[in-house]
Design an enzyme around this catalytic site. Structure first.
Site, PDB file in Angstrom:
ATOM      1  N   HIS A   1      19.919 -12.835  32.050  1.00  0.00           N
ATOM      2  CA  HIS A   1      20.429 -12.294  33.320  1.00  0.00           C
ATOM      3  C   HIS A   1      19.996 -13.232  34.449  1.00  0.00           C
ATOM      4  O   HIS A   1      19.305 -12.853  35.375  1.00  0.00           O
ATOM      5  CB  HIS A   1      19.918 -10.869  33.537  1.00  0.00           C
ATOM      6  CG  HIS A   1      20.396  -9.895  32.492  1.00  0.00           C
ATOM      7  ND1 HIS A   1      20.103 -10.032  31.162  1.00  0.00           N
ATOM      8  CD2 HIS A   1      21.177  -8.794  32.574  1.00  0.00           C
ATOM      9  CE1 HIS A   1      20.674  -9.054  30.467  1.00  0.00           C
ATOM     10  NE2 HIS A   1      21.337  -8.294  31.298  1.00  0.00           N
TER      11      HIS A   1
ATOM     12  N   ARG B   1      23.977 -13.355  31.345  1.00  0.00           N
ATOM     13  CA  ARG B   1      24.409 -12.039  30.881  1.00  0.00           C
ATOM     14  C   ARG B   1      25.881 -12.090  30.467  1.00  0.00           C
ATOM     15  O   ARG B   1      26.303 -11.470  29.507  1.00  0.00           O
ATOM     16  CB  ARG B   1      24.254 -11.023  32.015  1.00  0.00           C
ATOM     17  CG  ARG B   1      24.818  -9.656  31.656  1.00  0.00           C
ATOM     18  CD  ARG B   1      24.684  -8.648  32.806  1.00  0.00           C
ATOM     19  NE  ARG B   1      25.117  -7.339  32.372  1.00  0.00           N
ATOM     20  CZ  ARG B   1      26.063  -6.623  32.971  1.00  0.00           C
ATOM     21  NH1 ARG B   1      26.667  -7.065  34.045  1.00  0.00           N
ATOM     22  NH2 ARG B   1      26.403  -5.437  32.497  1.00  0.00           N
TER      23      ARG B   1
ATOM     24  N   PHE C   1      12.203 -11.522  36.585  1.00  0.00           N
ATOM     25  CA  PHE C   1      10.883 -10.945  36.370  1.00  0.00           C
ATOM     26  C   PHE C   1       9.903 -11.941  35.766  1.00  0.00           C
ATOM     27  O   PHE C   1       8.756 -11.592  35.496  1.00  0.00           O
ATOM     28  CB  PHE C   1      10.989  -9.656  35.558  1.00  0.00           C
ATOM     29  CG  PHE C   1      11.910  -8.666  36.217  1.00  0.00           C
ATOM     30  CD1 PHE C   1      11.846  -8.463  37.586  1.00  0.00           C
ATOM     31  CD2 PHE C   1      12.865  -7.978  35.503  1.00  0.00           C
ATOM     32  CE1 PHE C   1      12.705  -7.587  38.236  1.00  0.00           C
ATOM     33  CE2 PHE C   1      13.732  -7.093  36.139  1.00  0.00           C
ATOM     34  CZ  PHE C   1      13.655  -6.893  37.507  1.00  0.00           C
TER      35      PHE C   1
ATOM     36  N   HIS D   1     -15.328 -18.023  36.202  1.00  0.00           N
ATOM     37  CA  HIS D   1     -16.151 -18.685  37.213  1.00  0.00           C
ATOM     38  C   HIS D   1     -17.608 -18.784  36.759  1.00  0.00           C
ATOM     39  O   HIS D   1     -18.378 -19.525  37.351  1.00  0.00           O
ATOM     40  CB  HIS D   1     -16.049 -17.950  38.554  1.00  0.00           C
ATOM     41  CG  HIS D   1     -16.333 -16.493  38.446  1.00  0.00           C
ATOM     42  ND1 HIS D   1     -15.440 -15.604  37.895  1.00  0.00           N
ATOM     43  CD2 HIS D   1     -17.394 -15.753  38.816  1.00  0.00           C
ATOM     44  CE1 HIS D   1     -15.955 -14.383  37.946  1.00  0.00           C
ATOM     45  NE2 HIS D   1     -17.131 -14.449  38.487  1.00  0.00           N
TER      46      HIS D   1
ATOM     47  N   GLU E   1       5.359  -7.473  31.785  1.00  0.00           N
ATOM     48  CA  GLU E   1       5.701  -8.897  31.740  1.00  0.00           C
ATOM     49  C   GLU E   1       4.459  -9.777  31.797  1.00  0.00           C
ATOM     50  O   GLU E   1       4.317 -10.724  31.020  1.00  0.00           O
ATOM     51  CB  GLU E   1       6.642  -9.267  32.898  1.00  0.00           C
ATOM     52  CG  GLU E   1       7.989  -8.566  32.874  1.00  0.00           C
ATOM     53  CD  GLU E   1       7.931  -7.155  33.421  1.00  0.00           C
ATOM     54  OE1 GLU E   1       6.867  -6.768  33.979  1.00  0.00           O
ATOM     55  OE2 GLU E   1       8.911  -6.409  33.289  1.00  0.00           O
TER      56      GLU E   1
ATOM     57  N   ASP F   1     -16.166  -6.940  36.712  1.00  0.00           N
ATOM     58  CA  ASP F   1     -15.468  -5.932  37.503  1.00  0.00           C
ATOM     59  C   ASP F   1     -14.118  -6.437  37.982  1.00  0.00           C
ATOM     60  O   ASP F   1     -13.130  -5.715  37.975  1.00  0.00           O
ATOM     61  CB  ASP F   1     -16.322  -5.546  38.722  1.00  0.00           C
ATOM     62  CG  ASP F   1     -17.603  -4.826  38.324  1.00  0.00           C
ATOM     63  OD1 ASP F   1     -17.505  -3.734  37.751  1.00  0.00           O
ATOM     64  OD2 ASP F   1     -18.677  -5.362  38.591  1.00  0.00           O
TER      65      ASP F   1
END
Lengths: 636, 636
Positions: free
Chosen positions: B425, B484, B401, B22, B375, B115
């Protein structure tokens, strides 16, 4: 731990969270031993359809499970983050309702977590907040077995965990031989309990698969032991290797005593509560009401209503008005924002911050949570606050950042938790911040998620109606998408109608077209309908603040809104995917947005009255030629 | 910094990342001063449509911007995480191509972060990895101004940042007066450069809005200064308050010299490279090829092909075969997994790990990254690896995920980076791990995301075709959803056809129905078609490995696949949302999954041959009665 297996919902029970939920076989066995309603037959049904013992712990499947955890070491584990929420909830109830001589709320929250949990960023967010909040009743046991699925933690995890937790303001204790030295573990927990202004991490050094022939190896993480190995393990620990699914009598006796102690603890608590009720009748009935999930009588009367004479206001600002109005009448509303309070407008006027009193910035009875720039941690903590019972947490960020915490938002839905996601700056309408901030794909995600409601209100009445529907829905999370920009108060909008998901806002006789829109685009639909009518096409305008609630309406109602036989065009300044269920043609985004003033963006991306009118005419012409108008949203 | 404004792509330039994007006005101004193609007029167009100076830095909009950052302090900032990828890429190229006397690759990666960046979990993941990898050429300057949007960091961020970075294995340096003491900043950077086996954090204590009347307050973060304030700031720092958009001559001169030094640096590098080419011609042309983005001649011949006589194999296993085959012929493929290597099967047989040589676990020339259970960090680092140039990063986790790192995956798409998401999977077909692991809403998210390809291949040929299409597509990320469970090799499947997104797998004469399916459900469609044919309904089977590529085909081709006039039923064991664009009725998920063996789950959720046949008959009957079959996927 203080728990009563005969009443898993005993209010002042200690909470336990298995952050590394893939170890749930252990948890199910412990629940069985402890006397919860998890039978030996249930254990035998491990990971089978409709069992009480699914592949990962789920709050609604098994008595005694506090929160759904699970995503293996490999996925992410919100468990520790949920636990921070559970511990914060205890602190909040204690500060709000405990009175001298009446320590009604003083439970501990215990967590077991593994290496995988500590690698996930969401844990870092929540752990930092737990330290900041000085949650002394949170005790985490870190199973330091030096193994993850890829092998030794040496391959990817070499940080100094103790030092990291100290940097977050936690107390830390190390147990060197977690395989055998139970006395040290017990001592560490006692020490943790003594420290009341810091959460505690107990690092317990262990050997994975201890006792097995594969001990210390990653293979023992997921693979069943061989028959030979099971035999020698049982012999090593003094069991009869010929026996299966057997609990020795002395173990049963041990846990029976514990169960009785738990029942006694609840009885003592009930007695204390009876005295408390005599002295503090209002507080007592408030506690009962909140844990029963009953909303305060007549709360919905506080919702502001509007007429089309009222001035245009951004729906985020209208949301602030609703939250301010409700903060007085629904004390269980606990708010917060991921460092965007002034933009999300999630803080009502008289709010007190949830902070440790030593900070002089608030106290634990405060109901406004300063989550910092930690969306994922915020959502997981909200899940913990909701799972504790008696709370309705809401939290704000920009809609585009909902997905930074999707892992936790998804678990709100899977766990049936009423958590309210106040998501502002909900489209390209946010303007100059540009495509990094402009959601395109976000609402199709929430709408495609089972057991989650997505609201995009168009004006003041619809914002009130959104909160009405979201708060009434005890077992689903709600995502509320709110505009940055001002929106007019619409003729015909309604608080009540939001409950039905979609409704007819304006309906000329013999409508030849339906425009269906949400949020900031409903007024655009009204303007386009006016133009279309002037050009000879009477046009119905449908506002659809919540497509999921609309889907649940009776067929007859749905046919009265998106009536078969009339072409339908949808307008929403987000990605068009998913709208084919409700419309024959779509006005919306087919690319990322851009950085520019709002009016330039709507024009650039063809989300205008003129573009809507032009597209509508094409649609009408197409179906006139085809000789039919297919019904939308058919289910076979 | 070493940079050449006349060639922003100079290979050995130092990289700079503004993590807190920003603050990009500063970055644009610096680019202007430094001599990049950012004019004064461009600066005046800040945040306007089609400008070079959008609201947040975007890699494709502005010369000199290395990666798209942006999401404000409030959002998340992957900048530092991208920078870890950029630094890892430098280490990898140096280890692979530098030779004694030829230090072709030795650039530094600089980051400025705030921060907010440090509160985000993704940073924690990437920072921990940077420490583990000992990336000595990574130098981060932390703008410690004690302010976030919600006010003082005291409200939510009280951790000891220096201690935390030390726990991660970073060198740390503190500059006490960042407002005035430039010498100390310079000295700190020099010190950072000397430390070659640790990344360095330089904590620079500053005052936000220094010099302004609002200095030290959060208001100065986002609000423009008042005219009075601007006037006094300019006076304070020795500028003429009456002048605007002016660069003093001495500043111009200063940067002109720097630009010349940069041009000289590139010239010297080019001379070194010419000598290198004489001595190491193969390596030199490999470097050129990789940075030009050209793929090795004939690489696609390495892709394995299959016939229906080959045995059933899980597509994740087939993916392993492709990666093994390609690892030899495409050396720029850099793999990894978030601690699921053995499940994602992302590691080819002869892979060497990317590790610091002191670990004895690999070295920097290694091409397999052990990301740990991180991830989001993995995806952001992959973006950095891709942004460096000359790399094609891929990384694995479970499909469910993907959303834990969506913030970064979305930026792959927005930044046009060829990053490959190997997501295994991919449905309820994973079985016992249950609904916490079973994606429902994930693929509609990826398909709704602009500039991103979603593949769900059905068998061996389609897996090869998927990698063909994904690798050929230089400017888009690809998400590959893999099973899978084992899947049969299909009669009629094709490597080449995947490029068209969808194709006819089996086509009887006069088909009365089309079944369209993806991945594991294509063989189910084949079986259902057989049954339907036996019952008198000749049925076409369409495999649709990538709906986005299908959407880009000419109308004629699309009409030959999902032909108008024939009812279409889709089958996919994920949520049905979005399929209305391609089918009249959907077989798929309308709830979360469950924990059980795979065959029980398909039956429970009605994703079977029988359910498909039954639904197909209803659809046919409905449209027979209606007297028409509407065209799907109409665009107006």
């Amino acid at each position: 731990m203080t728990y009563n297996p005969k009443n898993p919902k005993f209010i002042n029970r200690d909470r336990f969270v298995l952050s590394n939920g893939h170890g749930c076989a252990l948890q199910y066995i412990m629940l069985h031993l402890a006397g919860y309603d998890v039978s030996m037959d249930d254990l035998k049904q491990f990971r089978q359809l409709n069992s009480k013992t699914p592949g990962h712990p789920e709050v609604n499947d098994t008595p005694g499970i506090e929160v759904t955890t699970g995503p293996l070491g490999q996925g992410f584990d919100p468990g520790i983050s949920n636990a921070v929420g559970l511990a914060a909830a205890e602190a909040h109830f204690a500060a709000t309702f405990n009175r001298p001589g009446y320590e009604l709320f003083n439970n501990h929250t215990y967590v077991i977590l593994g290496d995988g949990c500590l690698q996930e960023g969401v844990s870092a967010e929540a752990i930092s907040l737990a330290g900041h909040w000085k949650l002394g009743k949170l005790i985490a046991l870190y199973d330091d077995n030096k193994i993850t699925i890829d092998g030794s933690t040496e391959v990817s995890f070499t940080e100094d965990v103790i030092k990291r937790f100290e940097s977050y303001g936690w107390q830390t204790i190390v147990v060197d031989d977690g395989d055998n030295d139970f006395a040290s573990i017990e001592k560490a927990i006692e020490e943790a309990k003594l420290c009341t202004d810091k959460p505690t991490l107990i690092k317990v050094k262990t050997t994975i698969g201890y006792g097995s022939l594969m001990q210390g190896e990653e293979k023992v993480h997921g693979s069943p032991l061989s028959d030979d190995d099971i035999k020698q393990v049982k012999e090593k620990f003094g069991f009869d290797p010929k026996e299966k699914y057997v609990v020795p009598q002395e173990v049963q006796d041990f846990y029976k005593v514990r169960a009785e102690q738990g029942a006694d603890a609840e009885e003592a608590w009930n007695a204390l509560f009876a005295k408390y009720r005599a002295e503090f009748p209002e507080e007592a009935s408030e506690i009962e009401r909140r844990f029963s999930g009953k909303l305060p009588e007549g709360w919905e009367k506080a919702l502001p209503s509007f007429t089309s004479a009222d001035p245009p206001v951004a729906t985020r600002k209208l949301s602030e008005g609703v939250l301010t109005a409700l903060s007085d009448v629904i004390p269980e509303l606990l708010g917060g924002s991921a460092d965007l309070t002034g933009s999300n407008l999630t803080r009502w006027q008289k709010a007190v911050d949830f902070q440790h009193p030593s900070t002089n910035l608030g106290d634990y009875s405060g109901r406004y949570f300063r989550y910092g720039v930690r969306e994922h941690g915020m959502f997981a903590i909200m899940n913990g606050l909701a799972a504790f019972g008696g709370n309705i947490p809401f939290g704000g960020t920009f809609l585009n950042f909902l997905t930074y915490g999707w892992g936790a938002a998804r678990l709100s839905a899977l766990s049936h938790l009423r958590v309210i996601y106040v998501m502002t700056h909900d489209s390209i309408g946010l303007g100059e911040d540009g495509p990094t901030h402009q959601p395109i794909e976000t609402l199709v995600l929430t709408r495609a998620t089972p057991n989650m409601l997505t609201f995009r209100p168009a004006d003041g009445n619809e914002v009130s109606g959104t909160y009405l529907a979201a708060i009434e829905d005890h077992h689903r999370p709600s995502v509320i998408a709110l505009s940055r920009q001002n929106l007019p108060q619409l003729e015909g909008s309604s608080i009540e109608a939001v409950r039905r998901g979609a409704y007819v806002l304006q309906d000329p006789e013999e409508a030849k077209l339906i425009l269906v829109a949400t949020g900031s685009e409903v007024s655009l639909a009204v303007d386009a309908a006016k133009k279309l009518a002037a050009e000879g096409t009477p046009t119905r305008v449908v506002s659809m603040p919540c497509s999921e609630l609309y889907d649940e309406q009776p067929e007859e109602y749905k046919n009265s809104v998106l009536s078969p036989g009339i072409p339908i065009v949808s307008i929403e300044a987000l990605g068009v995917t998913g709208w084919e269920r409700y419309s024959h043609a779509q006005v919306g985004m087919r690319s990322f947005g851009a950085s520019a003033p709002i009016k330039d963006l709507y024009k650039k991306f063809d989300i205008t009255v003129d573009a809507t009118v032009a597209k509508s005419k094409k649609v009408i012409a197409y179906y006139e030629k085809a000789g039919y108008v297919p019904k939308v949203g058919l289910e076979f």
